[in-house]
Motif scaffolding. Structure first.
Motif, PDB file in Angstrom:
ATOM      1  N   GLU A 104       0.851  -1.195   0.000  1.00  0.00           N
ATOM      2  CA  GLU A 104       0.000   0.000   0.000  1.00  0.00           C
ATOM      3  C   GLU A 104       0.885   1.242   0.000  1.00  0.00           C
ATOM      4  OE1 GLU A 104      -1.075  -2.560   1.765  1.00  0.00           O
ATOM      5  OE2 GLU A 104      -3.266  -2.510   1.933  1.00  0.00           O
ATOM      6  N   LEU A 120      -4.585  -3.452  11.204  1.00  0.00           N
ATOM      7  CA  LEU A 120      -4.299  -4.187   9.965  1.00  0.00           C
ATOM      8  C   LEU A 120      -4.037  -3.279   8.763  1.00  0.00           C
ATOM      9  CD1 LEU A 120      -6.951  -7.051  10.156  1.00  0.00           C
ATOM     10  CD2 LEU A 120      -4.480  -7.362  10.114  1.00  0.00           C
ATOM     11  N   ILE A 121      -4.816  -2.206   8.628  1.00  0.00           N
ATOM     12  CA  ILE A 121      -4.621  -1.388   7.421  1.00  0.00           C
ATOM     13  C   ILE A 121      -3.533  -0.319   7.598  1.00  0.00           C
ATOM     14  CG2 ILE A 121      -6.901  -1.780   6.399  1.00  0.00           C
ATOM     15  CD1 ILE A 121      -7.677   1.025   7.384  1.00  0.00           C
ATOM     16  N   THR A 332     -19.390  -0.274   3.926  1.00  0.00           N
ATOM     17  CA  THR A 332     -19.247  -1.269   2.845  1.00  0.00           C
ATOM     18  C   THR A 332     -20.512  -2.109   2.734  1.00  0.00           C
ATOM     19  OG1 THR A 332     -18.121  -2.596   4.514  1.00  0.00           O
ATOM     20  CG2 THR A 332     -16.742  -1.537   2.849  1.00  0.00           C
ATOM     21  N   THR A 336     -23.785  -1.852   0.027  1.00  0.00           N
ATOM     22  CA  THR A 336     -24.027  -3.019  -0.838  1.00  0.00           C
ATOM     23  C   THR A 336     -25.461  -3.516  -0.674  1.00  0.00           C
ATOM     24  OG1 THR A 336     -21.717  -3.636  -0.612  1.00  0.00           O
ATOM     25  CG2 THR A 336     -23.189  -5.332  -1.427  1.00  0.00           C
ATOM     26  N   LEU A 387     -22.324  -8.001  -5.950  1.00  0.00           N
ATOM     27  CA  LEU A 387     -20.921  -7.723  -5.573  1.00  0.00           C
ATOM     28  C   LEU A 387     -20.010  -7.751  -6.801  1.00  0.00           C
ATOM     29  CD1 LEU A 387     -20.918  -9.850  -2.330  1.00  0.00           C
ATOM     30  CD2 LEU A 387     -20.360  -7.408  -2.410  1.00  0.00           C
ATOM     31  N   VAL A 393     -15.838  -0.906  -3.354  1.00  0.00           N
ATOM     32  CA  VAL A 393     -14.508  -0.321  -3.117  1.00  0.00           C
ATOM     33  C   VAL A 393     -13.698  -0.449  -4.411  1.00  0.00           C
ATOM     34  CG1 VAL A 393     -12.423  -0.426  -1.676  1.00  0.00           C
ATOM     35  CG2 VAL A 393     -14.628  -1.109  -0.708  1.00  0.00           C
ATOM     36  N   PHE A 480     -13.579  -8.304  -2.713  1.00  0.00           N
ATOM     37  CA  PHE A 480     -13.016  -8.336  -1.357  1.00  0.00           C
ATOM     38  C   PHE A 480     -11.497  -8.504  -1.414  1.00  0.00           C
ATOM     39  CE2 PHE A 480     -17.391  -9.957  -0.673  1.00  0.00           C
ATOM     40  CZ  PHE A 480     -17.808  -9.133   0.368  1.00  0.00           C
ATOM     41  N   LYS A 484      -2.887 -11.936   1.213  1.00  0.00           N
ATOM     42  CA  LYS A 484      -2.723 -11.736   2.656  1.00  0.00           C
ATOM     43  C   LYS A 484      -3.442 -10.495   3.180  1.00  0.00           C
ATOM     44  CE  LYS A 484       1.570 -14.203   2.917  1.00  0.00           C
ATOM     45  NZ  LYS A 484       2.919 -14.061   2.421  1.00  0.00           N
ATOM     46  N   ARG A 485      -3.826  -9.602   2.285  1.00  0.00           N
ATOM     47  CA  ARG A 485      -4.523  -8.395   2.741  1.00  0.00           C
ATOM     48  C   ARG A 485      -5.979  -8.389   2.270  1.00  0.00           C
ATOM     49  NH1 ARG A 485      -0.203  -5.039   4.694  1.00  0.00           N
ATOM     50  NH2 ARG A 485      -1.760  -3.539   5.364  1.00  0.00           N
ATOM     51  N   GLY A 489     -13.366  -9.621   6.710  1.00  0.00           N
ATOM     52  CA  GLY A 489     -14.751  -9.719   7.192  1.00  0.00           C
ATOM     53  C   GLY A 489     -15.742 -10.167   6.136  1.00  0.00           C
ATOM     54  N   SER A 493     -19.809 -10.179   6.402  1.00  0.00           N
ATOM     55  CA  SER A 493     -20.610  -9.335   5.531  1.00  0.00           C
ATOM     56  C   SER A 493     -21.643 -10.170   4.759  1.00  0.00           C
ATOM     57  CB  SER A 493     -19.665  -8.623   4.559  1.00  0.00           C
ATOM     58  OG  SER A 493     -20.377  -7.895   3.646  1.00  0.00           O
ATOM     59  N   MET A 497     -25.679  -9.691   4.962  1.00  0.00           N
ATOM     60  CA  MET A 497     -26.553  -9.392   3.819  1.00  0.00           C
ATOM     61  C   MET A 497     -27.678 -10.418   3.729  1.00  0.00           C
ATOM     62  SD  MET A 497     -24.001  -8.389   0.792  1.00  0.00           S
ATOM     63  CE  MET A 497     -22.326  -8.414   1.242  1.00  0.00           C
TER      64      MET A 497
HETATM   65  C1  HEM Z   1     -19.497  -5.535   1.087  1.00  0.00           C
HETATM   66  C2  HEM Z   1     -18.728  -5.494   2.150  1.00  0.00           C
HETATM   67  C3  HEM Z   1     -17.229  -5.344   2.125  1.00  0.00           C
HETATM   68  C4  HEM Z   1     -16.375  -5.083   1.090  1.00  0.00           C
HETATM   69  C5  HEM Z   1     -16.725  -4.895  -0.381  1.00  0.00           C
HETATM   70  C6  HEM Z   1     -15.034  -5.057   1.623  1.00  0.00           C
HETATM   71  C7  HEM Z   1     -13.891  -4.860   0.865  1.00  0.00           C
HETATM   72  C8  HEM Z   1     -12.606  -4.853   1.363  1.00  0.00           C
HETATM   73  C9  HEM Z   1     -11.416  -4.638   0.581  1.00  0.00           C
HETATM   74  C10 HEM Z   1     -11.399  -4.395  -0.913  1.00  0.00           C
HETATM   75  C11 HEM Z   1     -10.348  -4.680   1.426  1.00  0.00           C
HETATM   76  C12 HEM Z   1      -8.875  -4.473   1.052  1.00  0.00           C
HETATM   77  C13 HEM Z   1      -8.475  -3.053   1.352  1.00  0.00           C
HETATM   78  C14 HEM Z   1      -7.024  -2.730   1.021  1.00  0.00           C
HETATM   79  O1  HEM Z   1      -6.180  -3.596   0.861  1.00  0.00           O
HETATM   80  O2  HEM Z   1      -6.743  -1.536   0.933  1.00  0.00           O
HETATM   81  C15 HEM Z   1     -10.865  -4.929   2.745  1.00  0.00           C
HETATM   82  C16 HEM Z   1     -10.080  -5.028   3.875  1.00  0.00           C
HETATM   83  C17 HEM Z   1     -10.584  -5.198   5.131  1.00  0.00           C
HETATM   84  N1  HEM Z   1     -11.908  -5.410   5.481  1.00  0.00           N
HETATM   85 FE1  HEM Z   1     -13.489  -5.454   4.229  1.00  0.00          FE
HETATM   86  N2  HEM Z   1     -15.096  -5.265   2.970  1.00  0.00           N
HETATM   87  C18 HEM Z   1     -16.416  -5.466   3.322  1.00  0.00           C
HETATM   88  C19 HEM Z   1     -16.902  -5.746   4.583  1.00  0.00           C
HETATM   89  C20 HEM Z   1     -16.136  -5.897   5.719  1.00  0.00           C
HETATM   90  C21 HEM Z   1     -16.629  -6.268   7.025  1.00  0.00           C
HETATM   91  C22 HEM Z   1     -18.093  -6.601   7.344  1.00  0.00           C
HETATM   92  C23 HEM Z   1     -15.557  -6.247   7.877  1.00  0.00           C
HETATM   93  C24 HEM Z   1     -15.495  -6.577   9.348  1.00  0.00           C
HETATM   94  C25 HEM Z   1     -16.380  -7.278   9.989  1.00  0.00           C
HETATM   95  C26 HEM Z   1     -14.376  -5.888   7.098  1.00  0.00           C
HETATM   96  C27 HEM Z   1     -13.099  -5.750   7.601  1.00  0.00           C
HETATM   97  C28 HEM Z   1     -11.973  -5.524   6.842  1.00  0.00           C
HETATM   98  C29 HEM Z   1     -10.628  -5.394   7.411  1.00  0.00           C
HETATM   99  C30 HEM Z   1     -10.265  -5.467   8.877  1.00  0.00           C
HETATM  100  C31 HEM Z   1      -9.760  -5.201   6.329  1.00  0.00           C
HETATM  101  C32 HEM Z   1      -8.232  -5.038   6.385  1.00  0.00           C
HETATM  102  C33 HEM Z   1      -7.592  -6.384   6.119  1.00  0.00           C
HETATM  103  C34 HEM Z   1      -6.076  -6.350   6.105  1.00  0.00           C
HETATM  104  O3  HEM Z   1      -5.467  -5.352   5.692  1.00  0.00           O
HETATM  105  O4  HEM Z   1      -5.473  -7.361   6.500  1.00  0.00           O
HETATM  106  N3  HEM Z   1     -14.765  -5.678   5.792  1.00  0.00           N
HETATM  107  N4  HEM Z   1     -12.253  -5.039   2.693  1.00  0.00           N
END
Ligand code: HEM
Length: 547
Positions: A104, A120-121, A332, A336, A387, A393, A480, A484-485, A489, A493, A497
């Motif tokens: 990133e 994490l982010i 997110t 959706t 989706l 995103v 999604f 590793k990244r 969730g 999610s 839904m």
């Molecule tokens: C439609 C629903 C969702 C979409 C489309 C989505 C999409 C994404 C995407 C694209 C990333 C990567 C971001 C990056 O690398 O910059 C991400 C990371 C993440 N998401 Fe989701 N997300 C959704 C729902 C959720 C939910 C419900 C949670 C928690 C319960 C969650 C927790 C996280 C976390 C903690 C990360 C960071 C992971 C890491 O860097 O190891 N997300 N999500």
């Protein structure tokens, strides 16, 4: 005497050869980049890339995703080249094979660390690995199964809220408002074991923590330029000095971000310490808490106490993950869900079929097991298709920390007519992950890839899709991300839904109103009425379903 001179000349010659080869490698890399097709740019100063990031960037993003091939050149300010990558093999290199090279951008990581703490982010390498190791098991299907009753209780309360509105005669309802409220309450109860909003049908509860998290995304979009400077700003002087500088900086958006960050940190700390006390006081105290100890943080806290010293997360990192989870989960999933309801309103035949499936399976009662709910075919197909076509995103960036090469599955025809099979990317090149480009790639998904057709998931997917090395963690989709990244969730999610749709679609019908709905590009896409209204909303005509 002659030998050292020969050696010296030899070394100089080698050095010169290395320099010439490096220069020609870079020249070649820049030539290939310039030769990749992309949308026209009218200004060398500004480039065209801002059209991708602006609120009204939907058309531009579609054009980039569909019309230039699977790797596209965009123009940044002052002639800087930016790559949009949707090719499966190239994405596989970025997300999986060379994940340690394509990281990133630094401003993203540093500013996330400032806002949430070390989460994490905001982390890379070993720290990120250690955090993922503790957190991934907490999101397992097994834990989702245990969480389902909590989800059902919350969603049945939501049904009462909407029922009260429909009975009052309020036929046009902003569905985004209630998908937002329910998403916040579900991550509150399911994620933190904390209630943000009792979902009272009389009034919307105000909660400082919930409000803070909701206002973070818009405020962050407004300080994007300042955010780019954070890697330099964090090196200026001691911590107290930087804090004072932020306190005195006359920018309302920065002050909002500061306030949100402070509120999140304080509330997360309080909830965390209450949990710790309950855990130390034994099972009964845990059962008295919201979520009865089945929420993600309670599970994580228990796992952390028994983890080995090297795997254990320090308390500050656990607290940072709490704020992040609420932030990452809310907009997110709620946007959706709103998009799914809009699609069902646009396709009333699919909506009727879904209702039939849900009522037939008894999904309206909340008695269906996790596994049976997940297996309902049309419900599953509708979630996947939405989706796929509408990933919320699409602003996902990566930067190689050293020179690399992206091999392509599908060669690109260069502007000079030559065939490009590999793209050399010099260190520091900005790359946009082509989420939409991959999800609607016609050579994989077929000519109808831009149509919302849930039925495509009811028979085997095209062979091209199955054979392509798309690195997505969910259903050959990049929505999604992967590797590793990837989104941690996505199962949470998905369950959210499905529980919301199961209860709401079996009890209510959804129709379009006369109002035109526009979708806006942001870190998470959101709907508004028309193009220029500022308030995120999605009004639909909602009526009680009468068989
Ligand atoms: C439609 C629903 C969702 C979409 C489309 C989505 C999409 C994404 C995407 C694209 C990333 C990567 C971001 C990056 O690398 O910059 C991400 C990371 C993440 N998401 Fe989701 N997300 C959704 C729902 C959720 C939910 C419900 C949670 C928690 C319960 C969650 C927790 C996280 C976390 C903690 C990360 C960071 C992971 C890491 O860097 O190891 N997300 N999500």
């Amino acid at each position: 005497m002659a030998a050292p001179i020969v050696l010296l000349y030899g070394l100089l010659a080698l050095g010169a050869m290395w320099f010439v080869r490096r220069q020609s490698k870079h020249r070649n890399a820049h030539h290939v980049m310039r030769n990749i097709p992309g949308p026209p740019s009218r200004s060398w100063m500004k480039g065209n890339v801002m059209q991708f990031f602006t609120r009204h960037g939907q058309e531009f993003q579609r054009d980039v995703a569909l019309n230039y091939g699977s790797v596209v050149r965009l123009e940044g300010p002052l002639g800087r080249k930016i790559l949009y990558v949707a090719d499966p093999k190239a994405l596989h290199t970025i997300i999986i094979k060379e994940e340690h090279v394509f990281e990133e951008p630094e401003p993203f990581l540093v500013s996330n660390n400032l806002i949430f703490g070390e989460c994490l982010i905001g982390s890379l390498g070993d720290i990120h690995k250690r955090q993922r190791k503790m957190l991934t098991p907490v999101f397992s299907v097994n834990h989702m199964r245990h969480m389902l009753p909590v989800f059902n209780t919350v969603v049945f309360k939501l049904r009462e809220v909407v029922l009260a509105k429909v009975r009052e005669g309020e036929k046009e309802i902003d569905v985004l408002e209630w998908t937002g409220r329910v998403a916040l309450e579900l991550i509150g109860q399911g994620g933190l074991g904390y209630s943000f909003d009792p979902l009272d049908s009389e009034k919307e509860a105000r909660n400082e923590y919930g409000d803070a998290i909701k206002s973070l995304l818009p405020a962050m979009m407004n300080i994007e330029q300042l955010r780019q400077l954070t890697p330099h700003l964090v090196k200026m002087g001691p911590r107290w000095f930087r804090r004072l500088a932020v306190d005195l900086f006359p920018n309302a958006h920065l002050q909002t971000v500061k306030h949100v960050s402070d509120t999140m940190s304080e509330r997360s700390q309080n909830i965390f310490h209450e949990k710790k006390v309950a855990l130390n006081n034994g099972d009964e105290a845990v059962l008295r808490q919201v979520g009865e100890g089945r929420d993600i943080m309670s599970i994580l806290l228990r796992a952390n106490t028994t983890a080995s010293e090297q795997d254990k997360l320090p308390e500050s990192e656990m607290i940072a993950q709490m704020s992040l989870l609420v932030f990452a989960a809310t907009d997110t999933t709620s946007n959706t869900l709103a998009r799914i309801l809009q699609s069902l309103a646009e396709h009333s035949d699919v909506q009727s079929k879904l209702r039939e499936e849900l009522l037939h399976a008894g999904a309206d009662t909340g008695d269906l097991s996790y596994d049976d709910l997940m297996k309902l075919p049309l419900l599953d197909a509708i979630c996947r298709e939405t989706l796929r076509l509408y990933p919320p995103v699409t602003i996902l960036l990566r930067v190689p920390r050293k020179d690399s090469v992206l091999p392509l599955s599908e060669p690109v025809v260069g502007l000079d007519g030559s065939i490009i099979k590999d793209v050399p990317v010099p260190k520091g090149t900005e790359i946009i992950i082509g989420t939409l480009g991959s999800n609607v790639n016609k050579s994989l998904w077929g000519e109808d890839s831009l149509e919302w057709k849930p039925e495509r998931w009811l028979s085997p997917l095209p062979r091209a899709v199955n054979d392509a090395p798309i690195p997505g963690v969910y259903s050959n989709l990049m929505t999604f991300l992967g590797g590793k990244r990837a989104c941690i969730g996505f199962k949470f999610s998905e369950m959210e839904m499905k529980v919301v749709l199961a209860v709401m679609v079996s009890n209510f019908t959804f129709e379009l109103t006369e109002k035109e709905i526009g979708w806006n590009v942001a870190l998470v896409w959101y709907p508004t009425v028309g193009k220029d209204d500022d308030r995120p909303q999605l009004p639909l005509k909602v009526r009680l379903y009468k068989p």
